[in-house]
Design a protein around this motif. Sequence first.
Motif, PDB file in Angstrom:
ATOM      1  N   TRP A   1      10.308  -0.252  10.019  1.00 19.82           N
ATOM      2  CA  TRP A   1       9.920  -0.103   8.123  1.00 19.82           C
ATOM      3  C   TRP A   1       8.944  -0.378   8.272  1.00 19.82           C
ATOM      4  CZ3 TRP A   1       8.814  -3.718   5.255  1.00 19.82           C
ATOM      5  CH2 TRP A   1       9.349  -5.079   5.775  1.00 19.82           C
ATOM      6  N   GLU A   2       8.630  -1.725   9.273  1.00 12.72           N
ATOM      7  CA  GLU A   2       7.251  -2.687   9.037  1.00 12.72           C
ATOM      8  C   GLU A   2       6.308  -1.533   9.272  1.00 12.72           C
ATOM      9  OE1 GLU A   2       7.579  -7.313   8.881  1.00 12.72           O
ATOM     10  OE2 GLU A   2       8.539  -6.237  10.274  1.00 12.72           O
ATOM     11  N   ASP A   3       6.278  -0.930  10.572  1.00 12.97           N
ATOM     12  CA  ASP A   3       5.792  -0.310  11.206  1.00 12.97           C
ATOM     13  C   ASP A   3       5.296   0.867  10.821  1.00 12.97           C
ATOM     14  OD1 ASP A   3       5.628  -1.669  13.728  1.00 12.97           O
ATOM     15  OD2 ASP A   3       7.253  -0.367  14.960  1.00 12.97           O
ATOM     16  N   TYR A   4       6.556   1.459   9.693  1.00 15.50           N
ATOM     17  CA  TYR A   4       6.454   2.772   9.117  1.00 15.50           C
ATOM     18  C   TYR A   4       5.332   2.737   7.556  1.00 15.50           C
ATOM     19  CZ  TYR A   4       7.186   6.819   6.110  1.00 15.50           C
ATOM     20  OH  TYR A   4       6.702   7.562   4.669  1.00 15.50           O
ATOM     21  N   ARG A   5       5.723   1.471   7.267  1.00 21.48           N
ATOM     22  CA  ARG A   5       4.592   0.138   5.885  1.00 21.48           C
ATOM     23  C   ARG A   5       3.396   0.462   6.355  1.00 21.48           C
ATOM     24  NH1 ARG A   5       2.987  -3.997   3.214  1.00 21.48           N
ATOM     25  NH2 ARG A   5       3.378  -3.856   1.203  1.00 21.48           N
ATOM     26  N   SER A   6       2.836   0.361   7.157  1.00 18.80           N
ATOM     27  CA  SER A   6       1.747  -0.535   8.064  1.00 18.80           C
ATOM     28  C   SER A   6       0.886   1.820   8.165  1.00 18.80           C
ATOM     29  CB  SER A   6       1.231  -0.306   8.898  1.00 18.80           C
ATOM     30  OG  SER A   6      -0.159  -1.248   9.509  1.00 18.80           O
ATOM     31  N   VAL A   7       1.411   2.090   8.519  1.00 18.95           N
ATOM     32  CA  VAL A   7       0.459   3.536   8.642  1.00 18.95           C
ATOM     33  C   VAL A   7       0.881   3.999   6.758  1.00 18.95           C
ATOM     34  CG1 VAL A   7       2.814   5.165   9.996  1.00 18.95           C
ATOM     35  CG2 VAL A   7      -0.089   5.241  10.076  1.00 18.95           C
ATOM     36  N   ARG A   8       1.768   4.291   6.653  1.00 20.03           N
ATOM     37  CA  ARG A   8       1.792   4.955   5.494  1.00 20.03           C
ATOM     38  C   ARG A   8       0.808   4.351   4.049  1.00 20.03           C
ATOM     39  NH1 ARG A   8       3.125   9.690   2.422  1.00 20.03           N
ATOM     40  NH2 ARG A   8       3.730   8.769   0.503  1.00 20.03           N
ATOM     41  N   LEU A   9       0.812   3.203   4.198  1.00 18.13           N
ATOM     42  CA  LEU A   9      -0.465   2.493   3.122  1.00 18.13           C
ATOM     43  C   LEU A   9      -1.705   3.091   3.913  1.00 18.13           C
ATOM     44  CD1 LEU A   9       1.889  -0.350   2.574  1.00 18.13           C
ATOM     45  CD2 LEU A   9       1.554   1.203   1.211  1.00 18.13           C
ATOM     46  N   ALA A  10      -1.541   2.973   4.902  1.00 15.55           N
ATOM     47  CA  ALA A  10      -3.195   3.254   5.658  1.00 15.55           C
ATOM     48  C   ALA A  10      -3.333   4.688   5.277  1.00 15.55           C
ATOM     49  CB  ALA A  10      -3.335   2.512   6.981  1.00 15.55           C
ATOM     50  N   ALA A  11      -2.513   5.484   4.753  1.00 15.27           N
ATOM     51  CA  ALA A  11      -3.022   7.475   4.852  1.00 15.27           C
ATOM     52  C   ALA A  11      -3.056   7.561   3.121  1.00 15.27           C
ATOM     53  CB  ALA A  11      -1.414   7.878   5.243  1.00 15.27           C
ATOM     54  N   LEU A  12      -2.244   6.439   2.621  1.00 11.77           N
ATOM     55  CA  LEU A  12      -2.377   6.777   0.982  1.00 11.77           C
ATOM     56  C   LEU A  12      -4.188   5.852   0.373  1.00 11.77           C
ATOM     57  CD1 LEU A  12       0.750   5.252  -0.279  1.00 11.77           C
ATOM     58  CD2 LEU A  12       0.021   7.938   0.014  1.00 11.77           C
ATOM     59  N   ARG A  13      -4.476   4.739   1.027  1.00 12.51           N
ATOM     60  CA  ARG A  13      -6.019   4.453   1.466  1.00 12.51           C
ATOM     61  C   ARG A  13      -6.622   4.908   1.759  1.00 12.51           C
ATOM     62  NH1 ARG A  13      -3.293   0.100   3.944  1.00 12.51           N
ATOM     63  NH2 ARG A  13      -3.135  -2.069   2.319  1.00 12.51           N
ATOM     64  N   GLU A  14      -6.759   5.880   3.035  1.00  8.47           N
ATOM     65  CA  GLU A  14      -7.864   6.592   3.475  1.00  8.47           C
ATOM     66  C   GLU A  14      -7.491   8.499   2.646  1.00  8.47           C
ATOM     67  OE1 GLU A  14      -9.424   9.804   5.401  1.00  8.47           O
ATOM     68  OE2 GLU A  14      -7.195   9.974   5.182  1.00  8.47           O
ATOM     69  N   SER A  15      -6.686   8.660   2.532  1.00  9.49           N
ATOM     70  CA  SER A  15      -6.886   9.926   1.760  1.00  9.49           C
ATOM     71  C   SER A  15      -5.622   9.979   1.117  1.00  9.49           C
ATOM     72  CB  SER A  15      -5.734  11.238   2.899  1.00  9.49           C
ATOM     73  OG  SER A  15      -6.332  11.336   3.968  1.00  9.49           O
ATOM     74  N   PRO A  16      -6.055   9.282  -0.350  1.00  3.89           N
ATOM     75  CA  PRO A  16      -5.389   9.057  -1.742  1.00  3.89           C
ATOM     76  C   PRO A  16      -5.003  10.451  -2.898  1.00  3.89           C
ATOM     77  CG  PRO A  16      -7.554   8.601  -2.072  1.00  3.89           C
ATOM     78  CD  PRO A  16      -6.827   8.746  -1.015  1.00  3.89           C
ATOM     79  N   GLU A  17      -5.373  11.611  -2.535  1.00  2.75           N
ATOM     80  CA  GLU A  17      -6.086  12.896  -2.726  1.00  2.75           C
ATOM     81  C   GLU A  17      -4.801  13.801  -2.374  1.00  2.75           C
ATOM     82  OE1 GLU A  17      -7.656  13.273   0.191  1.00  2.75           O
ATOM     83  OE2 GLU A  17      -7.945  12.012  -1.022  1.00  2.75           O
ATOM     84  N   ALA A  18      -3.801  13.509  -1.336  1.00  2.00           N
ATOM     85  CA  ALA A  18      -3.176  14.145  -0.526  1.00  2.00           C
ATOM     86  C   ALA A  18      -2.173  13.568  -0.617  1.00  2.00           C
ATOM     87  CB  ALA A  18      -3.501  13.782   0.758  1.00  2.00           C
ATOM     88  N   PHE A  19      -1.581  12.922  -0.952  1.00  2.14           N
ATOM     89  CA  PHE A  19       0.136  12.258  -1.258  1.00  2.14           C
ATOM     90  C   PHE A  19       0.069  12.174  -2.929  1.00  2.14           C
ATOM     91  CE2 PHE A  19      -1.862  10.958   2.495  1.00  2.14           C
ATOM     92  CZ  PHE A  19      -0.564  11.452   3.350  1.00  2.14           C
ATOM     93  N   ALA A  20       0.985  12.708  -3.225  1.00  2.00           N
ATOM     94  CA  ALA A  20       1.576  12.188  -5.012  1.00  2.00           C
ATOM     95  C   ALA A  20       2.020  10.806  -5.574  1.00  2.00           C
ATOM     96  CB  ALA A  20       3.230  12.936  -5.665  1.00  2.00           C
ATOM     97  N   ALA A  21       1.759   9.377  -4.001  1.00  2.00           N
ATOM     98  CA  ALA A  21       1.994   8.454  -4.471  1.00  2.00           C
ATOM     99  C   ALA A  21       1.600   7.389  -4.424  1.00  2.00           C
ATOM    100  CB  ALA A  21       3.354   8.031  -3.907  1.00  2.00           C
ATOM    101  N   THR A  22       1.135   6.949  -5.061  1.00  2.00           N
ATOM    102  CA  THR A  22       0.179   5.925  -5.099  1.00  2.00           C
ATOM    103  C   THR A  22       0.177   4.652  -3.855  1.00  2.00           C
ATOM    104  OG1 THR A  22       0.035   4.559  -7.027  1.00  2.00           O
ATOM    105  CG2 THR A  22      -0.949   6.134  -7.413  1.00  2.00           C
ATOM    106  N   VAL A  23      -1.321   4.393  -3.224  1.00  6.31           N
ATOM    107  CA  VAL A  23      -1.020   3.059  -2.264  1.00  6.31           C
ATOM    108  C   VAL A  23      -0.305   1.477  -2.944  1.00  6.31           C
ATOM    109  CG1 VAL A  23      -3.496   2.065  -2.990  1.00  6.31           C
ATOM    110  CG2 VAL A  23      -1.560   1.767  -0.702  1.00  6.31           C
ATOM    111  N   GLU A  24      -0.807   1.326  -4.268  1.00  9.88           N
ATOM    112  CA  GLU A  24      -0.282   0.736  -5.449  1.00  9.88           C
ATOM    113  C   GLU A  24       1.376   0.520  -5.974  1.00  9.88           C
ATOM    114  OE1 GLU A  24      -4.908   1.628  -5.598  1.00  9.88           O
ATOM    115  OE2 GLU A  24      -2.622   2.769  -6.249  1.00  9.88           O
TER     116      GLU A  24
END
Length: 175
Positions: free
Chosen positions: A14-37
């Motif tokens: 889960w920590e590996d997924y969390r890390s890459v998921r948060l990187a995705a949300l930071r880099e491409s916020p417009e691509a996801f319905a969720a926010t990094v916050e």
Amino acid sequence: MTDITVRPLGEDDWEDYRSVRLAALRESPEAFAATVEEEEAFDESLWRERMQRSARLVAEREGEAVGVVSVGVARASEGVAGELFGLWVRPEARGSGVATRLVTDSASLAAERGHSHLVYWVGTENGRAVAFASGMGFRPTDYRRPMGVVSEEDGEEEVAMVLALGNDSGPQLRL
């Protein structure tokens, strides 16, 4: 070019997924319905729960995560169709085969799980994404839905693109 490896992530990853998921949300916020916050606030139990709901695949190059994708069950398909979602590749790795490997491995996983089709929702105005999905064998359907996040690149709605898995086109989808 360094080889790309794709590995499935289990609950304990889960920590590996969390890390890459948060990187995705930071880099491409417009691509996801969720926010990094929002997702930074999730605790370990919620991340572990997410790992159980859908399969998560991470692409790595030299041990560093360069992409991620999720595979779940398409809604209202009675389990017939898998759904590809959350596809993201680090900007410096785009165009290098990472997305192709992630989608190819996702399709294999969906077929192994008994799905006859793989559904991928793509912004109707995102020509690059539509072309990529078409090149991977996905075909557009008549199914449309409003975008979770409206953007200039994707437009206001998305189209369900479907990839038949195996030799049989399978039953008709009801999305």
